[in-house]
Design an enzyme around this catalytic site. Structure first.
Site, short mmCIF file in Angstrom:
data_model
loop_
_atom_site.label_atom_id
_atom_site.label_comp_id
_atom_site.label_asym_id
_atom_site.label_seq_id
_atom_site.Cartn_x
_atom_site.Cartn_y
_atom_site.Cartn_z
N ARG A 74 0.83 -1.20 0.00
CA ARG A 74 0.00 0.00 0.00
C ARG A 74 0.87 1.25 0.00
O ARG A 74 0.52 2.27 -0.59
CB ARG A 74 -0.93 0.00 1.22
CG ARG A 74 -1.69 1.31 1.42
CD ARG A 74 -2.80 1.19 2.45
NE ARG A 74 -2.36 0.53 3.66
CZ ARG A 74 -1.68 1.12 4.64
NH1 ARG A 74 -1.30 2.39 4.53
NH2 ARG A 74 -1.35 0.45 5.73
N TYR A 127 -16.84 17.43 -15.19
CA TYR A 127 -17.30 16.04 -15.25
C TYR A 127 -18.32 15.76 -14.14
O TYR A 127 -18.15 16.19 -13.00
CB TYR A 127 -16.08 15.12 -15.12
CG TYR A 127 -16.41 13.68 -14.82
CD1 TYR A 127 -17.23 12.93 -15.66
CD2 TYR A 127 -15.89 13.05 -13.69
CE1 TYR A 127 -17.53 11.61 -15.38
CE2 TYR A 127 -16.18 11.73 -13.41
CZ TYR A 127 -17.01 11.01 -14.26
OH TYR A 127 -17.30 9.70 -13.96
N ASP A 204 -7.39 19.11 -15.11
CA ASP A 204 -7.70 17.74 -15.51
C ASP A 204 -7.37 17.63 -16.99
O ASP A 204 -8.07 18.18 -17.84
CB ASP A 204 -9.17 17.44 -15.25
CG ASP A 204 -9.54 15.98 -15.53
OD1 ASP A 204 -8.83 15.33 -16.33
OD2 ASP A 204 -10.53 15.50 -14.97
N LYS A 229 -8.54 6.36 -19.26
CA LYS A 229 -8.84 6.83 -20.60
C LYS A 229 -7.63 6.70 -21.52
O LYS A 229 -7.12 5.60 -21.72
CB LYS A 229 -9.34 8.28 -20.51
CG LYS A 229 -10.39 8.53 -19.43
CD LYS A 229 -11.61 7.63 -19.53
CE LYS A 229 -12.77 8.07 -18.65
NZ LYS A 229 -12.51 8.01 -17.20
#
Length: 426
Positions: A74, A127, A204, A229
């Site tokens: 982690r 978004y 972004d 994406k």
């Protein structure tokens, strides 16, 4: 030191050369070379040229606190570290990168880093998932206040008036999703830097990817990506990332602390896949752009289409000329994008018929994969935005968003034309 331009394709290669103290030019590798090699050095143990997948959750220590850089997966994993090294290299101006389990986890971590009772200014055409987190999670749980502005058309005075003493961040998408508005990043950065509250500017950069846009070189403090994406590019990974410049080292460390404490980290396998995808980003983005331009041109000539929204497409209005001039100034000459939005004549019924009769454009959410996708923002990706707000943003029932893939150009053009004509009853 300035970006070089590929004379054939007209896109920014992000390669640099500069003069050292002896007057000699020093070569710095271009975008594609960095994407393939940085973070993918051959294994010193085996000589393997492709990084192996490290699935171990824990790592042996020679003594308490003495280890080879890894303790628990982690906190750090060889594959995540390698991907982050790649991302910091291909996002020009980047010095550090952090990978997260999703774009939404990335958004959550940034906003939590601002602390309680903070204020942000956000582009209004944001978004839907980001809007939902700001309004329904951060607002309720940490007292975050947000001012949503049309950062494309707002004047300097209006933007400055939106800043407060507790304004910590300006959130930009450019182009916006789904109406593809272009935001003047250098202008926003200049206004933020001059204000006493000195809010950070986050961009972004998902829609353009590091290949077509370099927000850190334009004045941004943080760049965000949904790696799901374009960077991964194969619709088989859900991930997000942040990239920061050297002067934001302190904020980067704060984010890394939260990344570890919250634990929204990606798996080793997903990091391996995303790094593999990044190696062909420069090739895919060129074809996405070429195909999208052809589809946009074809749609703009159809009587069944009211409007095509594609920055860079020649337009007759003053607005389109200003947008194209801004694209030329912020991006490389002739830079093309893979996203198109268009308004179909006939309203929602025609939009739904188009979306269910395409052959190659799959009706699905998301974007940036090698395959072409189509969706209805008002009912899908932006369904969480109240109808009145959607209307103000221009997200009407006749709006269709296309993510143009890398299939053969003529096949994609044929597909959208037959679907548009069928929806129009032609």
């Amino acid at each position: 030191m300035s970006p070089s331009i590929d004379s054939f394709s007209g896109v920014r290669t992000n390669g640099f050369s500069h003069t050292n103290g002896n007057g000699l030019k020093k070569h710095v590798d271009g975008f594609g070379t960095r994407a393939i090699h940085v973070g993918s050095e051959a294994s010193q143990e085996t000589g393997a040229v492709i990084p192996s997948i490290s699935l171990s959750t824990t790592y042996k220590q020679a003594a308490i606190g003495v280890h080879k850089g890894f303790e628990y997966s982690r906190s750090g994993n060889p594959n995540r570290n390698a991907l982050e090294e790649t991302l910091a290299s291909i996002e020009s101006g980047g010095a550090s990168a952090l990978a997260f389990a999703s774009g939404s986890a990335t958004t959550a971590t940034v906003l939590q880093a601002l602390g309680p009772n903070s204020h942000i200014v956000s582009v209004n055409d944001v978004y839907g998932g980001t809007f939902r987190y700001i309004r329904r999670v951060a607002s309720e749980n940490q007292g975050l206040e947000a001012t949503f502005l049309d950062l494309e058309t707002a004047g300097d005075e209006e933007i400055i008036a939106s800043f407060r003493e507790n304004t910590k961040l300006v959130w930009i998408e450019s182009p916006t999703n789904p109406t593809l508005r272009l935001i003047d990043i250098p202008r926003i950065a200049r206004l933020a830097q001059a204000h006493p509250s000195r809010p950070l500017v986050l961009v972004d950069n998902t829609f353009l990817s590091p290949f077509y846009s370099s927000p850190l070189l334009l004045g941004a403090d943080v760049v965000m990506h949904s790696l799901t994406k374009y960077i991964n590019g194969h619709s088989d990974v859900v991930m997000g990332a942040l990239i920061l410049p050297a002067h934001q080292a302190a904020f980067s460390e704060k984010l890394r602390f939260l990344q570890n404490a919250i634990g929204a980290v990606p798996s080793a396998y997903d990091c391996w896949l995303a790094q593999r995808g990044a190696k062909t980003l420069h090739l895919r983005m060129k074809q996405h752009g070429l195909n999208a331009l052809a589809v946009a041109r074809a749609l703009s000539a159809e009587p069944g289409v009211d409007e095509v929204i594609y920055p860079g497409l020649p337009g007759k209005t003053e607005y389109s000329r200003r947008k194209n001039a801004l694209a030329w100034r912020m991006l490389s000459p002739h830079a093309r994008r893979g996203m198109i939005s268009f308004r179909i004549a006939g309203g929602q019924a025609a939009a739904e018929k188009f979306l269910t009769t395409t052959r190659l454009f799959t009706l699905a959410e998301s974007l940036g994969g090698v395959e072409s996708l189509a969706e209805h923002p008002a009912q899908m990706t932006h369904g969480s935005i109240p109808p009145a707000d959607r209307a103000l943003l221009g997200i009407g029932d006749n709006l269709v968003r296309l993510s143009v893939g890398v299939e053969e150009e003529e096949d994609l053009v044929e597909d959208v034309l037959q679907a548009v004509r069928g929806a129009a009853g032609l």
